[in-house]
Design a protein around this motif. Structure first.
Motif, PDB file in Angstrom:
ATOM      1  N   LYS A 235       0.822  -1.214   0.000  1.00 50.92           N
ATOM      2  CA  LYS A 235       0.000   0.000   0.000  1.00 50.92           C
ATOM      3  C   LYS A 235       0.854   1.261   0.000  1.00 50.92           C
ATOM      4  CE  LYS A 235      -2.306   1.023   3.796  1.00 50.92           C
ATOM      5  NZ  LYS A 235      -1.814   2.359   4.285  1.00 50.92           N
ATOM      6  N   ASP A 236       1.601   1.479   1.064  1.00 51.95           N
ATOM      7  CA  ASP A 236       2.314   2.739   1.248  1.00 51.95           C
ATOM      8  C   ASP A 236       3.627   2.740   0.475  1.00 51.95           C
ATOM      9  OD1 ASP A 236       0.325   3.606   3.095  1.00 51.95           O
ATOM     10  OD2 ASP A 236       1.223   2.232   4.544  1.00 51.95           O
ATOM     11  N   GLY A 237       3.751   3.706  -0.418  1.00 48.44           N
ATOM     12  CA  GLY A 237       4.923   3.762  -1.278  1.00 48.44           C
ATOM     13  C   GLY A 237       4.697   3.062  -2.596  1.00 48.44           C
ATOM     14  N   THR A 238       3.536   2.422  -2.742  1.00 51.11           N
ATOM     15  CA  THR A 238       3.229   1.667  -3.959  1.00 51.11           C
ATOM     16  C   THR A 238       1.915   2.172  -4.565  1.00 51.11           C
ATOM     17  OG1 THR A 238       4.409  -0.260  -3.085  1.00 51.11           O
ATOM     18  CG2 THR A 238       2.880  -0.634  -4.920  1.00 51.11           C
ATOM     19  N   LEU A 239       0.812   1.937  -3.874  1.00 49.91           N
ATOM     20  CA  LEU A 239      -0.453   2.528  -4.311  1.00 49.91           C
ATOM     21  C   LEU A 239      -0.480   4.022  -3.989  1.00 49.91           C
ATOM     22  CD1 LEU A 239      -2.999  -0.189  -3.086  1.00 49.91           C
ATOM     23  CD2 LEU A 239      -2.161   0.159  -5.417  1.00 49.91           C
ATOM     24  N   PHE A 240       0.130   4.370  -2.872  1.00 50.13           N
ATOM     25  CA  PHE A 240       0.167   5.763  -2.426  1.00 50.13           C
ATOM     26  C   PHE A 240       1.617   6.207  -2.267  1.00 50.13           C
ATOM     27  CE2 PHE A 240      -3.749   3.844  -0.776  1.00 50.13           C
ATOM     28  CZ  PHE A 240      -4.700   4.722  -1.296  1.00 50.13           C
ATOM     29  N   ASP A 241       1.881   7.450  -2.609  1.00 48.14           N
ATOM     30  CA  ASP A 241       3.219   8.001  -2.462  1.00 48.14           C
ATOM     31  C   ASP A 241       3.584   8.063  -0.976  1.00 48.14           C
ATOM     32  OD1 ASP A 241       4.941  10.635  -1.933  1.00 48.14           O
ATOM     33  OD2 ASP A 241       5.417   9.867  -3.935  1.00 48.14           O
TER      34      ASP A 241
ATOM     35  N   PRO B  24      -3.222   7.926 -10.721  1.00 56.00           N
ATOM     36  CA  PRO B  24      -4.672   7.784 -10.575  1.00 56.00           C
ATOM     37  C   PRO B  24      -5.053   6.301 -10.503  1.00 56.00           C
ATOM     38  CG  PRO B  24      -4.151   9.443 -12.213  1.00 56.00           C
ATOM     39  CD  PRO B  24      -2.848   8.772 -11.876  1.00 56.00           C
ATOM     40  N   LEU B  25      -5.554   5.893  -9.343  1.00 54.78           N
ATOM     41  CA  LEU B  25      -5.727   4.468  -9.082  1.00 54.78           C
ATOM     42  C   LEU B  25      -6.940   3.848  -9.766  1.00 54.78           C
ATOM     43  CD1 LEU B  25      -4.780   4.244  -5.291  1.00 54.78           C
ATOM     44  CD2 LEU B  25      -3.403   3.550  -7.270  1.00 54.78           C
ATOM     45  N   ALA B  26      -8.081   4.502  -9.706  1.00 60.64           N
ATOM     46  CA  ALA B  26      -9.311   3.880 -10.200  1.00 60.64           C
ATOM     47  C   ALA B  26      -9.211   3.430 -11.660  1.00 60.64           C
ATOM     48  CB  ALA B  26     -10.500   4.808  -9.996  1.00 60.64           C
ATOM     49  N   PRO B  27      -8.761   4.278 -12.589  1.00 63.60           N
ATOM     50  CA  PRO B  27      -8.686   3.822 -13.982  1.00 63.60           C
ATOM     51  C   PRO B  27      -7.653   2.720 -14.191  1.00 63.60           C
ATOM     52  CG  PRO B  27      -7.780   6.039 -13.755  1.00 63.60           C
ATOM     53  CD  PRO B  27      -8.453   5.717 -12.472  1.00 63.60           C
ATOM     54  N   LEU B  28      -6.560   2.779 -13.456  1.00 66.87           N
ATOM     55  CA  LEU B  28      -5.537   1.737 -13.598  1.00 66.87           C
ATOM     56  C   LEU B  28      -6.063   0.396 -13.096  1.00 66.87           C
ATOM     57  CD1 LEU B  28      -2.622   0.905 -14.281  1.00 66.87           C
ATOM     58  CD2 LEU B  28      -2.005   1.543 -11.927  1.00 66.87           C
ATOM     59  N   LEU B  29      -6.701   0.393 -11.925  1.00 68.11           N
ATOM     60  CA  LEU B  29      -7.225  -0.855 -11.371  1.00 68.11           C
ATOM     61  C   LEU B  29      -8.346  -1.404 -12.245  1.00 68.11           C
ATOM     62  CD1 LEU B  29      -7.231   0.167  -7.599  1.00 68.11           C
ATOM     63  CD2 LEU B  29      -5.558  -1.272  -8.787  1.00 68.11           C
TER      64      LEU B  29
ATOM     65  N   GLY C  48      -9.125  -9.389 -16.421  1.00 63.20           N
ATOM     66  CA  GLY C  48      -9.388 -10.586 -15.616  1.00 63.20           C
ATOM     67  C   GLY C  48      -8.359 -10.871 -14.547  1.00 63.20           C
ATOM     68  N   LEU C  49      -7.553  -9.877 -14.186  1.00 66.63           N
ATOM     69  CA  LEU C  49      -6.546 -10.068 -13.153  1.00 66.63           C
ATOM     70  C   LEU C  49      -7.165  -9.945 -11.761  1.00 66.63           C
ATOM     71  CD1 LEU C  49      -3.734  -7.893 -14.743  1.00 66.63           C
ATOM     72  CD2 LEU C  49      -3.654 -10.371 -14.458  1.00 66.63           C
ATOM     73  N   PHE C  50      -6.789 -10.843 -10.872  1.00 65.85           N
ATOM     74  CA  PHE C  50      -7.184 -10.730  -9.468  1.00 65.85           C
ATOM     75  C   PHE C  50      -6.235  -9.742  -8.788  1.00 65.85           C
ATOM     76  CE2 PHE C  50      -8.728 -14.999 -10.550  1.00 65.85           C
ATOM     77  CZ  PHE C  50     -10.036 -14.920 -10.086  1.00 65.85           C
ATOM     78  N   LEU C  51      -6.793  -8.898  -7.919  1.00 69.27           N
ATOM     79  CA  LEU C  51      -6.009  -7.854  -7.278  1.00 69.27           C
ATOM     80  C   LEU C  51      -6.083  -7.966  -5.762  1.00 69.27           C
ATOM     81  CD1 LEU C  51      -7.181  -4.802  -9.435  1.00 69.27           C
ATOM     82  CD2 LEU C  51      -5.249  -6.335  -9.859  1.00 69.27           C
TER      83      LEU C  51
ATOM     84  N   ARG D 227     -11.476   0.497  -2.805  1.00 75.12           N
ATOM     85  CA  ARG D 227     -11.504  -0.750  -2.026  1.00 75.12           C
ATOM     86  C   ARG D 227     -12.194  -1.880  -2.788  1.00 75.12           C
ATOM     87  NH1 ARG D 227     -14.080  -1.199   4.077  1.00 75.12           N
ATOM     88  NH2 ARG D 227     -14.050  -3.464   4.286  1.00 75.12           N
ATOM     89  N   GLY D 228     -13.251  -1.559  -3.511  1.00 82.35           N
ATOM     90  CA  GLY D 228     -14.013  -2.582  -4.209  1.00 82.35           C
ATOM     91  C   GLY D 228     -13.281  -3.261  -5.347  1.00 82.35           C
ATOM     92  N   HIS D 229     -12.148  -2.708  -5.763  1.00 81.55           N
ATOM     93  CA  HIS D 229     -11.380  -3.328  -6.845  1.00 81.55           C
ATOM     94  C   HIS D 229     -10.569  -4.529  -6.363  1.00 81.55           C
ATOM     95  CE1 HIS D 229     -12.029  -0.410 -10.106  1.00 81.55           C
ATOM     96  NE2 HIS D 229     -12.021   0.525  -9.165  1.00 81.55           N
ATOM     97  N   PHE D 230     -10.420  -4.669  -5.046  1.00 78.07           N
ATOM     98  CA  PHE D 230      -9.516  -5.680  -4.513  1.00 78.07           C
ATOM     99  C   PHE D 230     -10.273  -6.905  -3.999  1.00 78.07           C
ATOM    100  CE2 PHE D 230      -7.210  -1.658  -4.174  1.00 78.07           C
ATOM    101  CZ  PHE D 230      -6.052  -1.994  -4.866  1.00 78.07           C
ATOM    102  N   HIS D 231      -9.753  -8.059  -4.360  1.00 82.40           N
ATOM    103  CA  HIS D 231     -10.336  -9.331  -3.931  1.00 82.40           C
ATOM    104  C   HIS D 231      -9.800  -9.773  -2.566  1.00 82.40           C
ATOM    105  CE1 HIS D 231     -10.349  -9.266  -8.383  1.00 82.40           C
ATOM    106  NE2 HIS D 231     -11.518  -9.845  -8.257  1.00 82.40           N
TER     107      HIS D 231
END
Length: 233
Positions: free
Chosen positions: A13-19, A107-112, A119-122, A143-147
């Motif tokens: 999460k930190d340093g990866t999804l968020f700076d 920008p996370l939403a469009p990338l996820l 069809g990738l599990f996240l 949050r809803g993008h992650f399994h």
């Protein structure tokens, strides 16, 4: 097995999804101000204990906080607060963390969504506690993008041990050899290698490329470069 066979992506999460710096340096300033009750000298002393320069508002490159867990932070700070129980201190740290100003690395939403269409599990595996992790993902609206989402207190251990990574692969039904661990620290990458996963390093945390390269299949500027590495359309 080629990258085109990859079926799952697990993100730190930190340093990866968020700076990391944009998020956690502001958190450290607020936490230390609260703990020191506004005493600048006391805040500086506590900052030194956790590898944070209060005057510069910056973490030292070797601070354990960068890849550590809230429990490790409690271990270091607890002797300075004998009037607080470990539980109370842990709660205070997590309350401040849940309110940290999260800055998306990209920008996370469009990338996820792009990953989902393929069809990738996240999943998310963080050494942060689960409660603030969920709060951060909720605040970003992703949050809803992650399994699968696991914190250091979710029952699977913490990185660099591979417990969270094995739990993710089991949860989504993808073999480790078809999964990628994406992270900004050697903790993330060591865990990925131990789990038998592909490892991708990103430079939106505090570590430099030369520190990450020995443990990574590739080092990317940020997660926005993942689609190109994966060969996604």
């Amino acid at each position: 097995m080629t990258r085109r066979d990859i079926g799952a992506l697990l993100f730190d999460k930190d340093g990866t999804l968020f700076d990391f710096a944009a998020t956690w340096e502001a958190w450290a300033v607020r936490l230390l101000a609260k703990l020191s009750e506004g005493d600048a000298a006391r805040a500086g002393f506590l900052g030194n204990l956790i590898g944070f320069d209060v005057d510069r508002g910056k973490f030292e490159a070797d601070s354990f906080v960068i890849a550590g867990t809230p429990d490790e932070l409690v271990d270091v700070l607890s002797p300075e607060f004998p009037f607080l129980s470990r539980t109370d201190l842990f709660t205070m740290i997590n309350e401040e963390a849940a309110n940290a100003p999260m800055a998306e690395a990209v920008p996370l939403a469009p990338l996820l969504q792009r990953f989902a269409v393929q069809g990738l599990f996240l999943g998310v595996a963080t050494n942060d506690a689960e409660r603030p992790a969920l709060a951060h993902l909720d605040a970003a609206g992703v949050r809803g993008h992650f399994h699968f989402i696991a914190g250091s207190d979710s029952g699977f251990g913490a990185k660099p041990a591979p417990g969270q990574l094995h739990a993710f692969c089991n949860a989504v039904g993808v073999a480790p050899g078809r999964a990628v661990m994406v992270g900004d620290s050697t903790h993330d990458l060591i865990a990925g290698r131990a789990a038998g996963m592909w490892t991708v390093a990103v430079l939106t945390g505090m570590a430099q490329a030369d520190q990450l390269e020995p443990h990574a299949d590739v080092v990317l500027p940020d997660i926005g470069h993942l689609p190109g590495w994966l060969g996604l359309p």
